[in-house]
Design an enzyme around this catalytic site. Sequence first.
Site, PDB file in Angstrom:
ATOM      1  N   GLY A   1       0.837  -1.199   0.000  1.00 33.12           N
ATOM      2  CA  GLY A   1       0.000   0.000   0.000  1.00 33.12           C
ATOM      3  C   GLY A   1       0.867   1.242   0.000  1.00 33.12           C
ATOM      4  O   GLY A   1       2.013   1.233  -0.465  1.00 33.12           O
ATOM      5  N   SER A   2       0.337   2.312   0.582  1.00 33.30           N
ATOM      6  CA  SER A   2       1.010   3.615   0.481  1.00 33.30           C
ATOM      7  C   SER A   2       2.338   3.672   1.227  1.00 33.30           C
ATOM      8  O   SER A   2       3.116   4.606   1.002  1.00 33.30           O
ATOM      9  CB  SER A   2       0.086   4.708   1.020  1.00 33.30           C
ATOM     10  OG  SER A   2      -1.072   4.733   0.226  1.00 33.30           O
ATOM     11  N   SER A   3       2.602   2.715   2.115  1.00 27.89           N
ATOM     12  CA  SER A   3       3.910   2.755   2.786  1.00 27.89           C
ATOM     13  C   SER A   3       5.021   2.599   1.739  1.00 27.89           C
ATOM     14  O   SER A   3       6.141   3.039   1.953  1.00 27.89           O
ATOM     15  CB  SER A   3       4.002   1.654   3.844  1.00 27.89           C
ATOM     16  OG  SER A   3       3.871   0.376   3.257  1.00 27.89           O
ATOM     17  N   PHE A   4       4.664   2.019   0.586  1.00 26.42           N
ATOM     18  CA  PHE A   4       5.636   1.837  -0.483  1.00 26.42           C
ATOM     19  C   PHE A   4       6.010   3.164  -1.140  1.00 26.42           C
ATOM     20  O   PHE A   4       6.989   3.273  -1.862  1.00 26.42           O
ATOM     21  CB  PHE A   4       5.061   0.877  -1.534  1.00 26.42           C
ATOM     22  CG  PHE A   4       6.067   0.386  -2.540  1.00 26.42           C
ATOM     23  CD1 PHE A   4       6.973  -0.633  -2.206  1.00 26.42           C
ATOM     24  CD2 PHE A   4       6.133   0.920  -3.813  1.00 26.42           C
ATOM     25  CE1 PHE A   4       7.887  -1.091  -3.135  1.00 26.42           C
ATOM     26  CE2 PHE A   4       7.058   0.465  -4.747  1.00 26.42           C
ATOM     27  CZ  PHE A   4       7.931  -0.544  -4.408  1.00 26.42           C
ATOM     28  N   LYS A   5       5.208   4.199  -0.856  1.00 30.57           N
ATOM     29  CA  LYS A   5       5.489   5.525  -1.454  1.00 30.57           C
ATOM     30  C   LYS A   5       6.830   6.067  -0.984  1.00 30.57           C
ATOM     31  O   LYS A   5       7.400   6.958  -1.622  1.00 30.57           O
ATOM     32  CB  LYS A   5       4.356   6.506  -1.136  1.00 30.57           C
ATOM     33  CG  LYS A   5       3.109   6.225  -1.979  1.00 30.57           C
ATOM     34  CD  LYS A   5       1.940   7.091  -1.577  1.00 30.57           C
ATOM     35  CE  LYS A   5       0.712   6.709  -2.385  1.00 30.57           C
ATOM     36  NZ  LYS A   5      -0.542   7.093  -1.702  1.00 30.57           N
TER      37      LYS A   5
END
Lengths: 425, 469
Positions: B210-214
């Site tokens: 999810g957005s933690s990959f951003k």
Amino acid sequence: MRFMKSRYRNRELLLLIFALIIISLGFYLSAQTTAQPIDTALKLAGLLATAFIGLHIANRILITDADPLLLSLTAFTSGIGLVMIWRLKPNLASAQSTWILVGAVTILIALVLARNYRKLKEYKYTWAIAGIILLFAPIFLGTERGGARLWLDLGPISFQPAEIAKICFVFFLAAYLEEKRELLSISTKRAFGLWLPEPKHLGPLAVMWLISLIILVLERDLGTSLLFFGLFLAMIYVATGRAMYVSLGISLFIAGAVACYFVFSHVQTRFDIWLDPWIDPAGRGYQLIQAIFAIGSGGLTGTGLGLGHPTLIPAVQTDFIFAAVAEELGLLGGVAVILAYLLFISRGLRIALSASDDFGRLVATGLTSVFALQAFVILGGTTRLIPLTGVTLPYMSYGGSSILMNFILLALLLAISAKRGDSLE
Amino acid sequence: MIRLNKRIARLGIVFITAFILLIVNLTYMQFIASAKLTAKPENIRPVLYERRIERGTIISADGKVLATSRKQDDSYTRVYPEGELAAHITGFYSSRYGRAGLELTYDDYLSGQSKVSSPDDYMKRLLGEEEPGNDLTLTLDMNLQSIASKALGLRKGAIVVLDPKTGAVLALVGWPRFDPNTLDDKWKSIAENPEGALLNRATQGRFTPGSSFKIVTAAAAIESGAVTPATVYEAPAQLKIYGGKVSNYGNKGFGRISFEEAFIKSVNTVFAQVGKNLGGQKLVDASEAFGINGEIPFDLPTAKSSVPEASEMDDLEVAWMAVGQGRAAVSPLMMALVGAAVANDGEIMQPYLVVKASERDGTAVFAREPRPWLCPISKNTAAVLKSLMEQVVAKGTGKSAQIPGVRVAGKTGTAEVGKGEPHAWFVGFAPVDNPEVIVAVIVENGGTGGSTAAPIAKQIIAALLGKNH
């Protein structure tokens, strides 16, 4: 003081001390690893030393020129056996050591009596009858153990009469063959393309064959039957030199064994388990598989005394004691034990070679053959070289009658060796 | 007489042959067939031998005994005084079901099964005085482990807590888990637990980031020089790419915003453009620079975190990957290490659990020094990301990780997983000016990262820093 100077006896003492040191170290290690009282170890080692040093002194006095190796080899094997029994079943060790002491006293008596062993041949049919009675007593009076009917219970003592019968038959066969060997070597009749001696001379031998079969059928004892028949073949071959007897005998035995395979379920089981113990690893194959595991885990130097798990093998202290040796003392210890037996056998045959008369020659051959066959049958059985048949390992297995009879066997070999014609060197 | 002697000699040859056969057979059994026989399942000797050895003790950094051997009659049994709490770390040691965790990876030390090397060793073995195994000292802080465990509670998920400066693992929590003390009795229910109680989710679980990959996407963008925090993007609620679309969480539009704001508010449509502009290859390269698609050298088994190869992705998938959706799958440990790169000025220290293995008298036979593992980003990029992440907590999606008086940085993630609630992620560290701790949290189907995962990280950071300050 001739006995103090004897070269043979000095050598015997040296070897004996060497064997006793090894055994004492064994007791010490076992006491350490199995956390048993060192006092008991001392007591057992002391008893063993007393018995054998006592016998050594008796040898010095009674049979100065007797073979120097046999007594020390016996001390070595029975000592290793006692160490193992103490380590495996501590409460059986004192009984075993008592039997060794009794055996030593028996040797003394036998030595005194057997100094003129040649007289034994005068009673040859007495030996035969005694042997037959002893062999067949268990059929009528015996108790069954483990599918075989071999034991006589006499109040507190139970023993295997077959053990005594073996020696009786050696005497009978030696006396009979010495007398008849010329006749048995001459073929006068031709039958089935083979030259055969006169049937009347063959009679007693046919009886021996029958006896072996009867043991097999009625007492269901494969091991003893094999032992008797092997003894018979070895002696008749040595006496007559006729390979025909041997090939005929082996064919007859194989025929009998094959028939038994189909008739008796316990013989079939033994054979099938030998071929593949894993057909029933938790049941009929359990004992053999546990023995195989024990031997396999030994490696070169073994786990160390008291550090393996040979007690996983049922009845390890009797028939399977060698598996325990192989596990805890490794290949080195196992080969040492096998070589000790082989050395004993080669000394026995050497005594036969150098005996001063044919009777002595045949008695020594017979005794050595019985000993060799018995050791081979059980060593081969526990290591799955041949199908397992329940006989004891001479000197090492737990059991009074086995110890006693093999000590008498030792006394006879010593007595014959003392009367040799030429030097043992 | 001479002929008789010849025949006795022949008999002797028969006996000698027979006994040589015995020796050959014995040699075969004890040398050649030995290993095969030992491996037979009916053979219980290997188990019996091992029970005789006193295995080493596993001790946490704060002196708690996690695993030890207790003598019962003649043999030792393995006891885990902390029960479930460290189960995934110690693993188990069972005569029936083998071993796992540190009990497996450090078996040589714990069992002291070093081969006999000197006559002295051999004498000791002869006398059965085998040396006990080596003791292991861990980096694990059981106090923190217990706080993290309570914070996660009975929710499926995992937490990894490390010191970014050294790579030392301070806590490693996963649920569901098992009690190694009752493993033998309850094996069936443990092994067949549909949620995977034996699976150490923190290192072996693979989840959509999810957005933690951003953090990774931003790192790639800033490293490339094409993007700065001030770069402005259109941020519609949905972005059409190749017949597909990337949408924001809650389908919310933001108008024209800076990259900084897009990071703070975790705006998917902006990151989709950033990813598409970078291209799949740069995104994959950046991921691999952080260790994704590779093995993490660690004291416990790890699952490989992965992203698809660039050639396998079209623009739509690249855009989705930039926002942490699609085929990317990462372990919580991997996400902690991504965060650690930011916290530690661009350098990832190799993670470790075991500080040393020592003999009973304290002599160390193995000691670990912290050592760098990867250097995925420059110091400058790390500094930029640090400030972006600090603002996420200060005013963005990670507000619930705020701790009064402590500068906390982090990134939330809300990973859509097909059915059910999304996975809630939070990767954060503190204090920003001198990071002492990095925390990665995932709560499976836990909702949004900000509402579910960030508060867990907050408790852990507060507990650790509160104790230290």
